[in-house]
Design a protein around this motif. Structure first.
Motif, PDB file in Angstrom:
ATOM      1  N   GLU A 177      30.601 104.550  24.829  1.00 41.94           N
ATOM      2  CA  GLU A 177      30.098 103.854  23.644  1.00 41.94           C
ATOM      3  C   GLU A 177      30.751 104.411  22.384  1.00 41.94           C
ATOM      4  O   GLU A 177      31.124 103.656  21.476  1.00 41.94           O
ATOM      5  CB  GLU A 177      28.577 103.974  23.558  1.00 41.94           C
ATOM      6  N   THR A 178      30.900 105.717  22.324  1.00 40.90           N
ATOM      7  CA  THR A 178      31.550 106.347  21.175  1.00 40.90           C
ATOM      8  C   THR A 178      33.006 105.911  21.093  1.00 40.90           C
ATOM      9  O   THR A 178      33.504 105.543  20.013  1.00 40.90           O
ATOM     10  CB  THR A 178      31.463 107.884  21.291  1.00 40.90           C
ATOM     11  N   GLU A 179      33.698 105.918  22.225  1.00 44.19           N
ATOM     12  CA  GLU A 179      35.103 105.501  22.260  1.00 44.19           C
ATOM     13  C   GLU A 179      35.238 104.038  21.875  1.00 44.19           C
ATOM     14  O   GLU A 179      36.158 103.657  21.130  1.00 44.19           O
ATOM     15  CB  GLU A 179      35.669 105.744  23.658  1.00 44.19           C
ATOM     16  N   ASP A 180      34.318 103.196  22.338  1.00 41.54           N
ATOM     17  CA  ASP A 180      34.330 101.775  22.000  1.00 41.54           C
ATOM     18  C   ASP A 180      34.173 101.580  20.496  1.00 41.54           C
ATOM     19  O   ASP A 180      34.874 100.764  19.884  1.00 41.54           O
ATOM     20  CB  ASP A 180      33.221 101.044  22.758  1.00 41.54           C
ATOM     21  N   ALA A 181      33.260 102.332  19.882  1.00 41.18           N
ATOM     22  CA  ALA A 181      33.048 102.219  18.438  1.00 41.18           C
ATOM     23  C   ALA A 181      34.307 102.642  17.678  1.00 41.18           C
ATOM     24  O   ALA A 181      34.676 102.011  16.671  1.00 41.18           O
ATOM     25  CB  ALA A 181      31.856 103.072  18.018  1.00 41.18           C
ATOM     26  N   GLU A 182      34.982 103.697  18.156  1.00 38.23           N
ATOM     27  CA  GLU A 182      36.210 104.153  17.505  1.00 38.23           C
ATOM     28  C   GLU A 182      37.313 103.102  17.621  1.00 38.23           C
ATOM     29  O   GLU A 182      38.033 102.830  16.653  1.00 38.23           O
ATOM     30  CB  GLU A 182      36.675 105.474  18.122  1.00 38.23           C
ATOM     31  N   ILE A 183      37.454 102.498  18.807  1.00 35.24           N
ATOM     32  CA  ILE A 183      38.470 101.458  19.011  1.00 35.24           C
ATOM     33  C   ILE A 183      38.172 100.258  18.117  1.00 35.24           C
ATOM     34  O   ILE A 183      39.059  99.703  17.468  1.00 35.24           O
ATOM     35  CB  ILE A 183      38.543 101.051  20.497  1.00 35.24           C
ATOM     36  N   HIS A 184      36.899  99.855  18.090  1.00 31.13           N
ATOM     37  CA  HIS A 184      36.492  98.713  17.264  1.00 31.13           C
ATOM     38  C   HIS A 184      36.808  98.974  15.792  1.00 31.13           C
ATOM     39  O   HIS A 184      37.342  98.106  15.089  1.00 31.13           O
ATOM     40  CB  HIS A 184      34.997  98.439  17.457  1.00 31.13           C
ATOM     41  N   SER A 185      36.496 100.163  15.339  1.00 34.28           N
ATOM     42  CA  SER A 185      36.765 100.531  13.950  1.00 34.28           C
ATOM     43  C   SER A 185      38.275 100.534  13.672  1.00 34.28           C
ATOM     44  O   SER A 185      38.732 100.057  12.622  1.00 34.28           O
ATOM     45  CB  SER A 185      36.171 101.909  13.660  1.00 34.28           C
ATOM     46  N   GLY A 186      39.060 101.049  14.609  1.00 30.09           N
ATOM     47  CA  GLY A 186      40.515 101.061  14.460  1.00 30.09           C
ATOM     48  C   GLY A 186      41.097  99.669  14.386  1.00 30.09           C
ATOM     49  O   GLY A 186      41.989  99.380  13.561  1.00 30.09           O
ATOM     50  N   ILE A 187      40.621  98.770  15.228  1.00 31.58           N
ATOM     51  CA  ILE A 187      41.100  97.381  15.228  1.00 31.58           C
ATOM     52  C   ILE A 187      40.748  96.711  13.908  1.00 31.58           C
ATOM     53  O   ILE A 187      41.565  95.998  13.306  1.00 31.58           O
ATOM     54  CB  ILE A 187      40.523  96.598  16.436  1.00 31.58           C
ATOM     55  N   LYS A 188      39.511  96.950  13.460  1.00 29.96           N
ATOM     56  CA  LYS A 188      39.064  96.369  12.197  1.00 29.96           C
ATOM     57  C   LYS A 188      39.937  96.839  11.032  1.00 29.96           C
ATOM     58  O   LYS A 188      40.338  96.052  10.168  1.00 29.96           O
ATOM     59  CB  LYS A 188      37.610  96.763  11.957  1.00 29.96           C
ATOM     60  N   ASP A 189      40.235  98.147  11.011  1.00 25.11           N
ATOM     61  CA  ASP A 189      41.081  98.704   9.955  1.00 25.11           C
ATOM     62  C   ASP A 189      42.491  98.111  10.009  1.00 25.11           C
ATOM     63  O   ASP A 189      43.079  97.754   8.965  1.00 25.11           O
ATOM     64  CB  ASP A 189      41.156 100.227  10.066  1.00 25.11           C
ATOM     65  N   THR A 190      43.045  97.979  11.192  1.00 21.64           N
ATOM     66  CA  THR A 190      44.392  97.423  11.359  1.00 21.64           C
ATOM     67  C   THR A 190      44.431  95.978  10.904  1.00 21.64           C
ATOM     68  O   THR A 190      45.350  95.558  10.180  1.00 21.64           O
ATOM     69  CB  THR A 190      44.844  97.535  12.827  1.00 21.64           C
ATOM     70  N   LEU A 191      43.418  95.192  11.325  1.00 17.63           N
ATOM     71  CA  LEU A 191      43.369  93.780  10.911  1.00 17.63           C
ATOM     72  C   LEU A 191      43.189  93.660   9.402  1.00 17.63           C
ATOM     73  O   LEU A 191      43.769  92.769   8.758  1.00 17.63           O
ATOM     74  CB  LEU A 191      42.247  93.041  11.642  1.00 17.63           C
ATOM     75  N   GLY A 192      42.384  94.559   8.826  1.00 16.77           N
ATOM     76  CA  GLY A 192      42.204  94.555   7.359  1.00 16.77           C
ATOM     77  C   GLY A 192      43.513  94.841   6.650  1.00 16.77           C
ATOM     78  O   GLY A 192      43.835  94.214   5.632  1.00 16.77           O
ATOM     79  N   GLY A 193      44.284  95.795   7.174  1.00 14.73           N
ATOM     80  CA  GLY A 193      45.587  96.116   6.585  1.00 14.73           C
ATOM     81  C   GLY A 193      46.555  94.947   6.703  1.00 14.73           C
ATOM     82  O   GLY A 193      47.296  94.630   5.766  1.00 14.73           O
ATOM     83  N   LEU A 194      46.584  94.276   7.874  1.00 15.55           N
ATOM     84  CA  LEU A 194      47.455  93.120   8.065  1.00 15.55           C
ATOM     85  C   LEU A 194      47.052  91.984   7.130  1.00 15.55           C
ATOM     86  O   LEU A 194      47.920  91.293   6.567  1.00 15.55           O
ATOM     87  CB  LEU A 194      47.411  92.658   9.519  1.00 15.55           C
ATOM     88  N   GLU A 195      45.742  91.812   6.972  1.00 18.75           N
ATOM     89  CA  GLU A 195      45.251  90.770   6.065  1.00 18.75           C
ATOM     90  C   GLU A 195      45.699  91.056   4.637  1.00 18.75           C
ATOM     91  O   GLU A 195      46.142  90.158   3.912  1.00 18.75           O
ATOM     92  CB  GLU A 195      43.731  90.680   6.137  1.00 18.75           C
TER      93      GLU A 195
END
Length: 90
Positions: free
Chosen positions: A65-83
């Motif tokens: 669950e902790t790893e999933d939250a970290e991955i989710h946060s990383g994806i969100k940050d990457t998508l925000g940067g691309l946006e």
């Protein structure tokens, strides 16, 4: 003349027969109790092992669950940067 059986001998014979039944019944009961105690002991042992496995799986689940939250946060940050980059280009 007819002879009647001696009541004392008949009673003693019946008593010995009853005592044999009681001993056999108690022996079977003791065997059953011993068998049940062994089964209960085995169940307790199995439950202890199962409890350890559940705790181990619970720890792994928390880790995932902790790893999933970290991955989710990383994806969100990457998508925000691309946006942000895309908006800048437009």
């Amino acid at each position: 003349m007819t002879t009647t059986p001696d009541p004392f001998e008949v009673g003693a014979s019946e008593r010995r027969h009853d005592e044999g039944k009681k001993g056999a019944t108690h022996g079977k009961s003791r065997d059953m109790v011993t068998s049940l105690e062994a089964r209960v002991s085995q169940l307790e042992s199995n439950l202890g092992t199962l409890g350890e496995r559940v705790n181990d799986q619970d720890g792994r689940c928390n880790s995932l669950e902790t790893e999933d939250a970290e991955i989710h946060s990383g994806i969100k940050d990457t998508l925000g940067g691309l946006e942000a980059d895309l908006r800048h280009e437009i």
